[in-house]
Design an enzyme around this catalytic site. Structure first.
Site, PDB file in Angstrom:
ATOM      1  CE1 TYR A   1     -14.798   3.301  22.863  1.00  0.00           C
ATOM      2  CE2 TYR A   1     -16.194   4.904  21.763  1.00  0.00           C
ATOM      3  CZ  TYR A   1     -15.955   4.052  22.818  1.00  0.00           C
ATOM      4  OH  TYR A   1     -16.876   3.956  23.837  1.00  0.00           O
TER       5      TYR A   1
ATOM      6  CE  LYS B   1     -14.720  -0.395  32.736  1.00  0.00           C
ATOM      7  NZ  LYS B   1     -13.825  -0.581  31.592  1.00  0.00           N
TER       8      LYS B   1
ATOM      9  CG  ASP C   1     -13.266  -3.742  29.448  1.00  0.00           C
ATOM     10  OD1 ASP C   1     -14.295  -3.593  28.767  1.00  0.00           O
ATOM     11  OD2 ASP C   1     -12.996  -3.047  30.448  1.00  0.00           O
TER      12      ASP C   1
ATOM     13  CG  LEU D   1      -7.605  -0.837  24.691  1.00  0.00           C
ATOM     14  CD1 LEU D   1      -6.297  -1.149  23.997  1.00  0.00           C
ATOM     15  CD2 LEU D   1      -7.520  -1.175  26.158  1.00  0.00           C
TER      16      LEU D   1
ATOM     17  CB  ALA E   1       0.445   0.468  34.138  1.00  0.00           C
TER      18      ALA E   1
ATOM     19  CG  ASN F   1     -16.908  -5.074  31.568  1.00  0.00           C
ATOM     20  OD1 ASN F   1     -17.071  -6.217  32.002  1.00  0.00           O
ATOM     21  ND2 ASN F   1     -16.707  -4.832  30.288  1.00  0.00           N
TER      22      ASN F   1
ATOM     23  N   GLY G   1      -6.589   0.773  34.629  1.00  0.00           N
ATOM     24  CA  GLY G   1      -7.632  -0.240  34.736  1.00  0.00           C
ATOM     25  C   GLY G   1      -7.808  -1.051  33.466  1.00  0.00           C
ATOM     26  CB  ALA G   2      -7.940  -0.170  29.878  1.00  0.00           C
TER      27      ALA G   2
HETATM   28  P1  NDP Z   1      -6.825   4.817  33.703  1.00  0.00           P
HETATM   29  O1  NDP Z   1      -7.136   6.206  34.115  1.00  0.00           O
HETATM   30  O2  NDP Z   1      -7.015   3.706  34.669  1.00  0.00           O
HETATM   31  O3  NDP Z   1      -5.273   4.745  33.241  1.00  0.00           O
HETATM   32  C1  NDP Z   1      -4.764   5.722  32.395  1.00  0.00           C
HETATM   33  C2  NDP Z   1      -3.364   5.335  31.921  1.00  0.00           C
HETATM   34  O4  NDP Z   1      -2.973   6.274  30.916  1.00  0.00           O
HETATM   35  C3  NDP Z   1      -2.297   5.374  33.004  1.00  0.00           C
HETATM   36  O5  NDP Z   1      -1.372   4.335  32.762  1.00  0.00           O
HETATM   37  C4  NDP Z   1      -1.636   6.742  32.775  1.00  0.00           C
HETATM   38  O6  NDP Z   1      -0.284   6.803  33.175  1.00  0.00           O
HETATM   39  C5  NDP Z   1      -1.710   6.834  31.270  1.00  0.00           C
HETATM   40  N1  NDP Z   1      -1.674   8.200  30.703  1.00  0.00           N
HETATM   41  C6  NDP Z   1      -2.635   9.160  30.818  1.00  0.00           C
HETATM   42  N2  NDP Z   1      -2.279  10.251  30.106  1.00  0.00           N
HETATM   43  C7  NDP Z   1      -1.073   9.992  29.543  1.00  0.00           C
HETATM   44  C8  NDP Z   1      -0.189  10.724  28.689  1.00  0.00           C
HETATM   45  N3  NDP Z   1      -0.478  11.969  28.279  1.00  0.00           N
HETATM   46  N4  NDP Z   1       0.961  10.139  28.277  1.00  0.00           N
HETATM   47  C9  NDP Z   1       1.249   8.880  28.678  1.00  0.00           C
HETATM   48  N5  NDP Z   1       0.467   8.135  29.493  1.00  0.00           N
HETATM   49  C10 NDP Z   1      -0.682   8.683  29.909  1.00  0.00           C
HETATM   50  O7  NDP Z   1      -7.660   4.583  32.355  1.00  0.00           O
HETATM   51  P2  NDP Z   1      -8.229   3.191  31.806  1.00  0.00           P
HETATM   52  O8  NDP Z   1      -7.140   2.195  31.928  1.00  0.00           O
HETATM   53  O9  NDP Z   1      -9.538   2.915  32.416  1.00  0.00           O
HETATM   54  O10 NDP Z   1      -8.527   3.527  30.266  1.00  0.00           O
HETATM   55  C11 NDP Z   1      -7.468   3.665  29.321  1.00  0.00           C
HETATM   56  C12 NDP Z   1      -8.030   3.837  27.909  1.00  0.00           C
HETATM   57  O11 NDP Z   1      -8.711   2.659  27.493  1.00  0.00           O
HETATM   58  C13 NDP Z   1      -9.059   4.984  27.786  1.00  0.00           C
HETATM   59  O12 NDP Z   1      -8.773   5.674  26.591  1.00  0.00           O
HETATM   60  C14 NDP Z   1     -10.385   4.250  27.677  1.00  0.00           C
HETATM   61  O13 NDP Z   1     -11.339   5.002  26.937  1.00  0.00           O
HETATM   62  C15 NDP Z   1      -9.967   2.993  26.922  1.00  0.00           C
HETATM   63  N6  NDP Z   1     -10.906   1.856  27.103  1.00  0.00           N
HETATM   64  C16 NDP Z   1     -11.585   1.390  25.998  1.00  0.00           C
HETATM   65  C17 NDP Z   1     -12.461   0.333  26.099  1.00  0.00           C
HETATM   66  C18 NDP Z   1     -13.187  -0.143  24.871  1.00  0.00           C
HETATM   67  O14 NDP Z   1     -14.154  -0.925  24.992  1.00  0.00           O
HETATM   68  N7  NDP Z   1     -12.770   0.256  23.670  1.00  0.00           N
HETATM   69  C19 NDP Z   1     -12.705  -0.354  27.379  1.00  0.00           C
HETATM   70  C20 NDP Z   1     -11.908   0.177  28.486  1.00  0.00           C
HETATM   71  C21 NDP Z   1     -11.062   1.247  28.323  1.00  0.00           C
HETATM   72  P3  NDP Z   1       0.149   7.125  34.716  1.00  0.00           P
HETATM   73  O15 NDP Z   1      -0.039   5.849  35.459  1.00  0.00           O
HETATM   74  O16 NDP Z   1       1.570   7.533  34.617  1.00  0.00           O
HETATM   75  O17 NDP Z   1      -0.766   8.226  35.175  1.00  0.00           O
END
Ligand code: NDP
Length: 275
Positions: A218, A66, A103, A216, A129, A87, A131-132
């Site tokens: 699924y 993305k 999104d 977000l 925090a 996206n 990409g989503a």
């Molecule tokens: P990123 O990898 O960019 O960000 C992941 C985030 O999750 C970070 O803030 C990270 O924290 C946090 N994190 C990861 N593991 C843990 C944990 N065990 N406990 C607490 N915090 C955690 O991912 P995205 O933002 O791209 O995606 C996030 C979610 O959104 C995914 O599940 C994805 O599938 C979903 N999504 C769904 C869409 C839809 O159409 N339904 C579209 C886009 C995304 P830290 O910064 O501390 O590492």
């Protein structure tokens, strides 16, 4: 003449996007095909150049592409510019490539349109925090919530995000431990914790009366966060299947100028995954 569309990502095998867009096309009698192609980050630019040079009209980009798609686009919508993530790429009449991020509007359309979860005046908490979260902030702010708080494991990432969006509305960054004693009307899980069946460390009493939870992520089973919401007595606790279909519908509209109906398709995908 059949127009060509695709989704690029890595991994991509389990993507539901070809199915969703093919059903949208059938439903609205649009002559197009849509395929999934595994494209690692290293070959993104070449693959995308080839795709558009060979008659491709529009592309979806998913993990981990993305940000690269954001860099690739010749023009960006405002929501994509701020999200720093794209996206949806769309070829324009002059041959240039427009980048958008659907999104956030997909999430909002699922919350409000499909589940009647109102956001105006509500206290919204976003967990995560990444990409989503970047993609959903502006469309959520457009709904005029009372506040949006962003809690992240790495607090500095939430703070950086809040700084980027400071001009757009009131946002607060915090760590999970600072959630104790606070209550929210809508809690959105935008962490990737659910993908490994984990749950961010959330205090009891986080949910206000009639609060809603939305993951977000699924899957075929309720996610850890959806189960947490139900156990905490949320009025609704939902996962991101509807968001997936709604973000696709918005991309379809950008490409074809037609808004596909989504309700029956979400219900179909929901039934299939329960089998
Ligand atoms: P990123 O990898 O960019 O960000 C992941 C985030 O999750 C970070 O803030 C990270 O924290 C946090 N994190 C990861 N593991 C843990 C944990 N065990 N406990 C607490 N915090 C955690 O991912 P995205 O933002 O791209 O995606 C996030 C979610 O959104 C995914 O599940 C994805 O599938 C979903 N999504 C769904 C869409 C839809 O159409 N339904 C579209 C886009 C995304 P830290 O910064 O501390 O590492």
């Amino acid at each position: 003449m059949t127009d060509h569309y695709a989704v690029f990502g890595d991994p991509i095998k389990h993507s539901k996007s070809p199915r969703i867009h093919t059903l949208f096309a059938q439903q609205s009698q649009q002559d197009l095909d849509y395929v999934a192609q595994q494209v690692p980050a290293e070959t993104f630019v070449t693959a995308t150049n080839d795709f558009f040079a060979n008659g491709g009209q529009g592309l979806n980009c998913t993990v981990p592409l993305k940000e690269l798609a954001w860099q690739y686009a010749d023009q960006l919508t405002e929501r994509a510019r701020l999200a720093k993530a794209v996206n949806t790429l769309a070829k324009q009449a002059d041959g240039s490539i427009l980048g958008d991020n659907t999104d956030g509007i997909g999430l909002v359309n699922d919350l409000i349109g499909n589940h009647q979860i109102q956001l105006a005046g509500k206290r919204i908490l976003i967990l995560g925090a990444g990409g989503a979260t970047r993609g959903i902030i502006l469309p959520l702010l457009d709904c005029q919530p009372a506040q949006i708080s962003i809690a992240n494991r790495t607090v500095s990432k939430a703070e950086a995000l809040v700084a980027d969006f400071a001009a757009q509305g009131r946002l607060t960054a915090l760590g999970f431990e600072a959630l104790a004693g606070q209550q929210f009307d809508v809690v959105l899980n935008a962490t990737s914790a659910s993908l490994s069946d984990q749950l961010p460390p959330l205090p009891a009493d986080l949910l206000a009366a009639n609060a809603c939870c939305y993951d977000l992520a699924y899957g075929n089973q309720p996610t850890a966060f959806v189960k947490w919401g139900l156990a905490q007595g949320a009025a609704q606790s939902l996962d991101g299947l509807g968001m997936l279909v709604e973000q696709a519908a918005e991309a379809f509209f950008i490409w074809r100028g037609v808004s596909p109906a989504t309700t029956d398709l979400i219900a179909l995908l929901d039934t299939e995954r329960q089998k």
